[in-house]
Write a protein that holds these residues in place. Structure first.
Motif, PDB file in Angstrom:
ATOM      1  N   THR A 256       0.827  -1.202   0.000  1.00 57.23           N
ATOM      2  CA  THR A 256       0.000   0.000   0.000  1.00 57.23           C
ATOM      3  C   THR A 256       0.864   1.255   0.000  1.00 57.23           C
ATOM      4  O   THR A 256       0.581   2.220  -0.713  1.00 57.23           O
ATOM      5  N   ILE A 257       1.921   1.211   0.788  1.00 52.92           N
ATOM      6  CA  ILE A 257       2.836   2.361   0.812  1.00 52.92           C
ATOM      7  C   ILE A 257       3.477   2.527  -0.565  1.00 52.92           C
ATOM      8  O   ILE A 257       3.566   3.638  -1.105  1.00 52.92           O
ATOM      9  N   TYR A 258       3.871   1.403  -1.128  1.00 55.43           N
ATOM     10  CA  TYR A 258       4.471   1.427  -2.458  1.00 55.43           C
ATOM     11  C   TYR A 258       3.479   2.007  -3.464  1.00 55.43           C
ATOM     12  O   TYR A 258       3.848   2.769  -4.369  1.00 55.43           O
ATOM     13  N   ASN A 259       2.218   1.647  -3.301  1.00 53.08           N
ATOM     14  CA  ASN A 259       1.176   2.124  -4.212  1.00 53.08           C
ATOM     15  C   ASN A 259       0.934   3.623  -4.120  1.00 53.08           C
ATOM     16  O   ASN A 259       0.171   4.181  -4.905  1.00 53.08           O
ATOM     17  N   PHE A 260       1.532   4.231  -3.128  1.00 52.08           N
ATOM     18  CA  PHE A 260       1.484   5.695  -3.059  1.00 52.08           C
ATOM     19  C   PHE A 260       2.657   6.265  -3.858  1.00 52.08           C
ATOM     20  O   PHE A 260       2.484   7.099  -4.734  1.00 52.08           O
TER      21      PHE A 260
END
Length: 480
Positions: A405-409
């Motif tokens: 999810t962090i990566y998806n930011f």
RNA sequence: GGCGGCGUAGCCAAGUGGUAAGGCAGAGGUCUGCAAAACCUUUAUUCGUCGGUUCAAUUCCGACCGCCGCCUCCA
């Protein structure tokens, strides 16, 4: 298609307007490209990074974007009356077309180094001489132009809207403020569509009016309308080109088609070097290639985007250094996330992190929707990064899902839209096995509490540009 | 002379009619053998100057000062 709340500052209205393209879901954008007579400079960097982000954001929103940017390979006149490309050709002892080709390649090289995506079409002015002649004919037929001594001029008095973009009144201008007015023109502000070539002129073509070459403004009208239709959604360029260049484009195009030429005019501000205009004569002319010798592409790109495109950008060593520190922080956090993800185990997505993700995502979009406010968008990246580091500091076992999810930011926002995630070719460190051996050796020294020797190794490596970071169980290294 | 942009902490830079984001640099702290990285705290009673409108202006209006661009080509 994402819900679009994008607002764009339109020079025509001098206001931020809701962005609604002519055809739903599709955007046609034209940006004034470089005149290829020398290596590109920082001014080009600001311009093309700006519109690169505009295009990237429009695409992220779901628009199908057709991006056209011309390559001006017909030389235009210097104040000395010389032609830039011809001047350089003479200097370098090359054919004008060799000069154009050489610097076109140089230009794309530089853009690649700055992570600027290529336009969909990069039409060359010399490849569209016929079309330019055709447009000139149409203007003559419709009575908007006149022939005079082998040249063709646009008759400003026939186009009542002249001045609507720059809001200038002809009577307020100082005709010949900087250059003598040609007597063959009816009105000093009439501009050339076709210019009679002097005998010694190298780049010239046959036309119904004799041997000559096209005027400066006509190529943009011709090529933009050829590939994007008679009404463009966006036309971009530097503020210094709003008048006369863009004003003349409007006149030519709208006189020829009877339709609105451009819906949204976007103009970016200028680049200064240490507070002074960048120019060759002042000796502060910085090419992108020169800048890349001192700073990374990421650093330059980040620096450009920390200032809004409509504000001037002041280039200096001090500020570039600061930009380098700033982007480093973002990269380190991003790296921390991707490295953790490699060994992370499956688990639940932490709802707290998911909420952080949603909050900052909305903030990022809001910033970009507000006339591409990249400085604010970048500040959102910093705020998000702080949340991430805080979270990672406090949670030992973070699930793969949470890290994803962090990566998806980072990936769409810092990466796809702003283009400031690491993109440069990383130098291959041939000494990697040796570095790792030294780290291993140092670890043993540390376990024996031989701090002096351990610190010496760390210092020597640091002097070689290798930064060590001692973690609980292992030592990480990176290029500083 | 006309048209346009800008003036916010040491530096860079957002922003809004209701009391100043973010970054860099600096200071202190947590963590660490020491570092690095990270985190926490801290740094503009004030937004070029002077007036005006307003209950309230950095934000609106006016004047002035300064910087930059355009009126040839230039991103």
């Amino acid at each position: 298609m994402k819900k679009a709340n994008l607002k764009v500052y339109n020079t025509l209205s001098r206001e931020k307007e809701k962005f609604v393209p002519v055809h739903p879901g599709r955007v046609g954008i034209y940006v004034c490209g470089p005149t290829v007579y020398y290596h590109s400079h920082l001014g080009h960097a600001k311009s093309y990074i700006t519109f690169d982000v505009v295009v990237r954001y429009l695409r992220w929103l779901g628009y199908k974007v057709k991006y056209v940017q011309n390559i001006t390979d017909v030389g235009h006149l210097l104040d000395t009356g010389e032609d830039r490309i011809l001047t350089e050709a003479t200097k370098e002892k090359l054919d004008p077309m060799e000069i154009a080709e050489k610097y076109t390649r140089s230009y794309f090289e530089d853009m690649d180094a700055l992570n600027v995506k290529r336009p969909n079409i990069s039409p060359h002015a010399t490849g569209h001489i016929m079309e330019q002649i055709e447009l000139t004919k149409i203007l003559l037929d419709k009575g908007y132009a006149y022939e005079s001594e082998g040249s063709v001029y646009f008759d400003i008095s026939k186009f009542s809207n002249y001045g609507k973009l720059s809001r200038r009144k002809l009577e307020d201008q100082l005709p010949g403020a900087r250059i003598e007015v040609k007597s063959e023109k009816k009105h000093p502000a009439d501009f050339a569509l076709w210019i009679k070539a002097p005998k010694e002129h190298l780049m010239k073509w046959k036309s119904p009016w004799g041997i000559g070459y096209p005027g400066w403004h006509i190529e943009c009208s011709t090529m933009s309308m050829k590939y994007l239709g008679e009404t463009l959604d966006i036309h971009g360029g530097g503020m210094e080109n709003a008048f006369p260049h863009h004003e003349c484009e409007i006149a030519q195009s709208e006189a020829a088609t009877g339709k609105q030429f451009v819906k949204y005019w976007m103009h970016h501000n200028m680049v200064l070097v240490n507070g002074v205009k960048m120019s060759k004569s002042l000796g502060n002319f910085v090419t992108i290639k020169d800048a890349l010798k001192k700073y990374s592409g990421e650093q330059i790109r980040f620096f450009v985007l920390t200032t809004h495109y409509r504000s001037p950008l002041d280039f200096s060593d001090k500020v570039l250094k600061g930009a380098g520190e700033g982007i480093k922080g973002i990269h380190i956090t991003f790296k921390r996330v991707t490295e953790l993800a490699q060994t992370a185990k499956n688990g639940k997505l932490d709802s707290k992190m998911n909420k952080v993700f949603e909050t900052y995502k909305q903030k990022f979009i809001k910033a970009m929707d507000d006339d591409f406010n990249t400085p604010v968008a970048i500040s959102v990246l910093f705020d998000f990064g702080r949340e991430v580091n805080n979270y990672l500091d406090k949670n030992i076992q973070v699930s793969k899902q949470t890290l994803q999810t962090i990566y998806n930011f980072y990936s769409p926002f810092a990466g796809d839209i702003l283009g400031i995630l690491p993109f440069s070719k990383q130098p291959i460190i041939e000494g990697t096995p040796f570095i790792e051996f030294l780290i291993e050796l140092r670890s043993k020294l540390r376990s024996l509490k031989q701090w002096d020797l351990a610190d010496e190794i760390r210092l020597k490596l640091k002097n070689l540009g290798i930064i060590l970071e001692d973690k609980t169980n292992k030592t990480n290294w990176r290029i500083g």
